[in-house]
Design a protein around this motif. Structure first.
Motif, mmCIF file in Angstrom:
data_model
loop_
_atom_site.group_PDB
_atom_site.id
_atom_site.type_symbol
_atom_site.label_atom_id
_atom_site.label_comp_id
_atom_site.label_asym_id
_atom_site.label_seq_id
_atom_site.Cartn_x
_atom_site.Cartn_y
_atom_site.Cartn_z
ATOM 1 N N UNK A 132 -17.111 -15.222 -9.729
ATOM 2 C CA UNK A 132 -17.766 -14.054 -9.468
ATOM 3 C C UNK A 132 -17.647 -13.868 -7.992
ATOM 4 N N UNK A 133 -17.214 -14.841 -7.276
ATOM 5 C CA UNK A 133 -17.033 -14.781 -5.590
ATOM 6 C C UNK A 133 -15.549 -14.398 -5.179
ATOM 7 N N UNK A 134 -14.967 -14.131 -6.474
ATOM 8 C CA UNK A 134 -13.519 -13.728 -5.999
ATOM 9 C C UNK A 134 -13.536 -12.446 -5.486
ATOM 10 N N UNK A 135 -12.597 -11.852 -4.382
ATOM 11 C CA UNK A 135 -12.709 -10.559 -3.853
ATOM 12 C C UNK A 135 -11.838 -9.889 -5.032
ATOM 13 N N UNK A 136 -12.421 -8.582 -4.973
ATOM 14 C CA UNK A 136 -11.785 -7.517 -5.787
ATOM 15 C C UNK A 136 -10.289 -7.512 -5.839
ATOM 16 N N UNK A 137 -9.894 -7.289 -4.330
ATOM 17 C CA UNK A 137 -8.630 -7.193 -4.287
ATOM 18 C C UNK A 137 -7.638 -8.443 -4.776
ATOM 19 N N UNK A 138 -8.134 -9.595 -4.903
ATOM 20 C CA UNK A 138 -7.443 -10.498 -5.464
ATOM 21 C C UNK A 138 -6.771 -10.208 -6.779
ATOM 22 N N UNK A 139 -7.493 -9.539 -7.659
ATOM 23 C CA UNK A 139 -6.995 -8.984 -8.828
ATOM 24 C C UNK A 139 -5.816 -7.792 -8.849
ATOM 25 N N UNK A 140 -5.953 -7.082 -7.821
ATOM 26 C CA UNK A 140 -4.863 -5.966 -7.564
ATOM 27 C C UNK A 140 -3.927 -6.229 -6.337
ATOM 28 N N UNK A 141 -2.985 -7.039 -6.317
ATOM 29 C CA UNK A 141 -2.071 -7.557 -5.461
ATOM 30 C C UNK A 141 -1.283 -6.341 -4.897
ATOM 31 N N UNK A 142 -1.173 -5.504 -6.091
ATOM 32 C CA UNK A 142 -0.139 -4.317 -5.584
ATOM 33 C C UNK A 142 -0.794 -3.059 -5.091
ATOM 34 N N UNK A 143 -2.107 -3.176 -5.008
ATOM 35 C CA UNK A 143 -2.939 -2.083 -4.426
ATOM 36 C C UNK A 143 -2.699 -2.065 -2.978
ATOM 37 N N UNK A 144 -2.289 -0.694 -2.262
ATOM 38 C CA UNK A 144 -1.971 -0.746 -0.615
ATOM 39 C C UNK A 144 -3.366 -0.692 -0.160
ATOM 40 N N UNK A 145 -3.926 -1.192 0.719
ATOM 41 C CA UNK A 145 -5.142 -1.111 1.539
ATOM 42 C C UNK A 145 -4.687 -0.394 2.838
ATOM 43 N N UNK A 146 -5.569 0.429 3.336
ATOM 44 C CA UNK A 146 -5.477 1.395 4.549
ATOM 45 C C UNK A 146 -5.541 0.295 5.602
ATOM 46 N N UNK A 147 -5.159 0.539 6.647
ATOM 47 C CA UNK A 147 -5.127 -0.641 7.928
ATOM 48 C C UNK A 147 -6.643 -0.943 8.334
ATOM 49 N N UNK A 148 -7.334 0.569 8.223
ATOM 50 C CA UNK A 148 -8.594 0.468 8.929
ATOM 51 C C UNK A 148 -9.612 -0.112 7.909
ATOM 52 N N UNK A 149 -9.177 -0.220 6.566
ATOM 53 C CA UNK A 149 -10.369 -0.623 5.639
ATOM 54 C C UNK A 149 -10.489 -1.866 5.454
ATOM 55 N N UNK A 167 -9.048 12.263 -13.827
ATOM 56 C CA UNK A 167 -8.029 11.295 -13.500
ATOM 57 C C UNK A 167 -7.315 10.563 -14.682
ATOM 58 N N UNK A 168 -6.188 10.250 -14.424
ATOM 59 C CA UNK A 168 -5.252 9.367 -15.521
ATOM 60 C C UNK A 168 -5.521 8.038 -15.155
ATOM 61 N N UNK A 169 -5.915 7.795 -14.204
ATOM 62 C CA UNK A 169 -6.074 6.154 -13.841
ATOM 63 C C UNK A 169 -7.389 5.868 -13.311
ATOM 64 N N UNK A 170 -8.548 5.767 -13.914
ATOM 65 C CA UNK A 170 -9.825 5.481 -13.550
ATOM 66 C C UNK A 170 -10.022 4.295 -12.278
ATOM 67 N N UNK A 171 -8.966 3.275 -12.808
ATOM 68 C CA UNK A 171 -9.496 2.161 -11.708
ATOM 69 C C UNK A 171 -8.854 2.593 -10.386
ATOM 70 N N UNK A 172 -7.654 3.113 -10.379
ATOM 71 C CA UNK A 172 -7.062 3.317 -9.026
ATOM 72 C C UNK A 172 -7.838 4.271 -8.428
ATOM 73 N N UNK A 173 -8.392 5.526 -9.069
ATOM 74 C CA UNK A 173 -9.112 6.269 -8.615
ATOM 75 C C UNK A 173 -10.578 5.676 -7.938
ATOM 76 N N UNK A 174 -11.010 4.958 -8.462
ATOM 77 C CA UNK A 174 -12.302 4.300 -8.009
ATOM 78 C C UNK A 174 -11.969 3.223 -6.770
ATOM 79 N N UNK A 175 -10.779 2.423 -7.223
ATOM 80 C CA UNK A 175 -10.363 1.526 -5.850
ATOM 81 C C UNK A 175 -10.338 2.369 -4.659
ATOM 82 N N UNK A 176 -9.757 3.790 -4.607
ATOM 83 C CA UNK A 176 -9.574 4.413 -3.643
ATOM 84 C C UNK A 176 -10.862 4.909 -2.854
ATOM 85 N N UNK A 177 -12.050 4.722 -3.581
ATOM 86 C CA UNK A 177 -13.344 5.323 -3.150
ATOM 87 C C UNK A 177 -14.239 3.941 -2.525
#
Length: 332
Positions: free
Chosen positions: A76-93, A124-134
């Motif tokens: 459970x100490x894994x980073x959330x983004x480890x599971x979403x390698x294709x998710x694009x993170x904004x540089x300031x985030x 929203x058609x994609x609750x996971x991406x919608x939430x990751x964006x927030x």
């Protein structure tokens, strides 16, 4: 407790339900694994299936535990983004990059929204991406923030990425089928009216899914009071059901310990379970409208209440602790 005294108490209990807790659909009380009480109200029966709202979160917690037990998730100490390698993170985030699975389980992840954008979420058609964006923003990781709907869906996304199955399929194979719980299919909405009808229904067996086929994690599962009681008994028995270890005792222990606290409400939180009493090891899954799975390990009692949705219902935990539990705790 003699029979006449017991019947008298139960009659008084049912009068109280009809007078003060009129939206209850059904209730089951187990003591030492035996059914002491089971009854249905509001034209509901043992076959009725009720939308249990946030009780869904506690089911997700069990599924995360099973996924860890089976090696699909390392920690459970894994980073959330480890599971979403294709998710694009904004540089300031920067914050988002450090949020862990544990932060999601303990409601200690920050989000960018001040007021939950429910209309955008529900359409929203994609609750996971919608939430990751927030997820992330300027908030502090580690501070409790209860996110009833917009937040938990990321855990569904993690389960899908980790197991290669839909949440419903993984739950069916590893939790529901072994316990004899039926959740027949995905439930999808094509209009606001369909969703409102679902909230009031008592005959839909399934789990809400978004347009991408992802099952909701914060709400959306329908269960019967017996199904709910089985979940409670599973945890009371340290993850064992009919001699089979469904989820590890270690996960049950960890998920029902205090890991965070909602100071404003003075409520302790485990891994998507509310922790009520450390001494009695009492904990609960709680859903809007008065849906509850209550477990008291010391007294070996499980109480499940399924309720048809109403706003501003009377406190179910107060009802359980002050009225229901004292009736049944001394039954042999």
């Amino acid at each position: 407790m003699n029979t006449s005294y017991g019947l008298e108490k139960v009659t008084a209990l049912e009068k109280k339900i009809n007078d003060d807790y009129r939206n209850i659909a059904g209730m089951v009380v187990l003591k030492d694994g035996k059914t002491l009480y089971e009854n249905y109200f509001n034209e509901c029966t043992a076959t009725s299936r009720i939308h249990v709202y946030s009780v869904t979160k506690s089911i997700i917690s069990i599924l995360i535990g099973i996924a860890i037990d089976k090696g699909y998730i390392k920690s459970i100490d894994q980073k959330v983004l480890d599971f979403f390698p294709d998710y694009t993170v904004k540089s300031r985030e920067k914050t988002l990059q450090n949020v862990t699975l544990k932060n999601l389980l303990t409601m200690t992840a920050p989000y960018k929204y001040k007021f939950a954008p429910y209309i955008k979420y529900f359409t929203s058609d994609d609750g996971v991406k919608f939430t990751l964006d927030l997820l992330g923003g300027k908030g502090q990781i580690g501070e409790f923030r209860y996110t009833p709907l917009i937040g938990p869906d990321i855990l569904s996304g993690i389960l899908i990425k980790a197991t290669g199955q839909s949440v419903l399929d993984f739950a069916t194979d590893n939790l529901f089928s072994p316990l004899g719980i039926s959740a027949l299919s995905n439930v999808t909405f094509h209009s606001k009216e369909e969703q409102l009808a679902f909230n009031k229904a008592n005959n839909i067996s399934g789990w809400v899914a978004d347009g991408a086929g992802t099952n909701t994690a914060g709400w959306g599962l329908t269960l019967s009071p017996t199904d709910m009681a089985k979940i409670g008994q599973l945890l009371l028995d340290n993850g064992i059901w009919n001699g089979e270890q469904i989820v590890s005792a270690r996960w049950v222990d960890e998920s029902t310990k205090v890991h965070s606290r909602w100071e404003k409400q003075n409520l302790a939180y485990g891994y998507l379970w509310w922790i009520l009493d450390d001494k009695e090891h009492a904990f609960a899954a709680m859903g809007d409208g008065g849906n509850v799975i209550y477990v008291n390990a010391k007294k070996k009692i499980v109480i499940s209440i399924a309720s048809l949705f109403e706003q501003k219902v009377k406190d179910r935990l107060e009802f359980i602790k002050g009225y229901i539990e004292p009736i049944f705790e001394n039954y042999e």
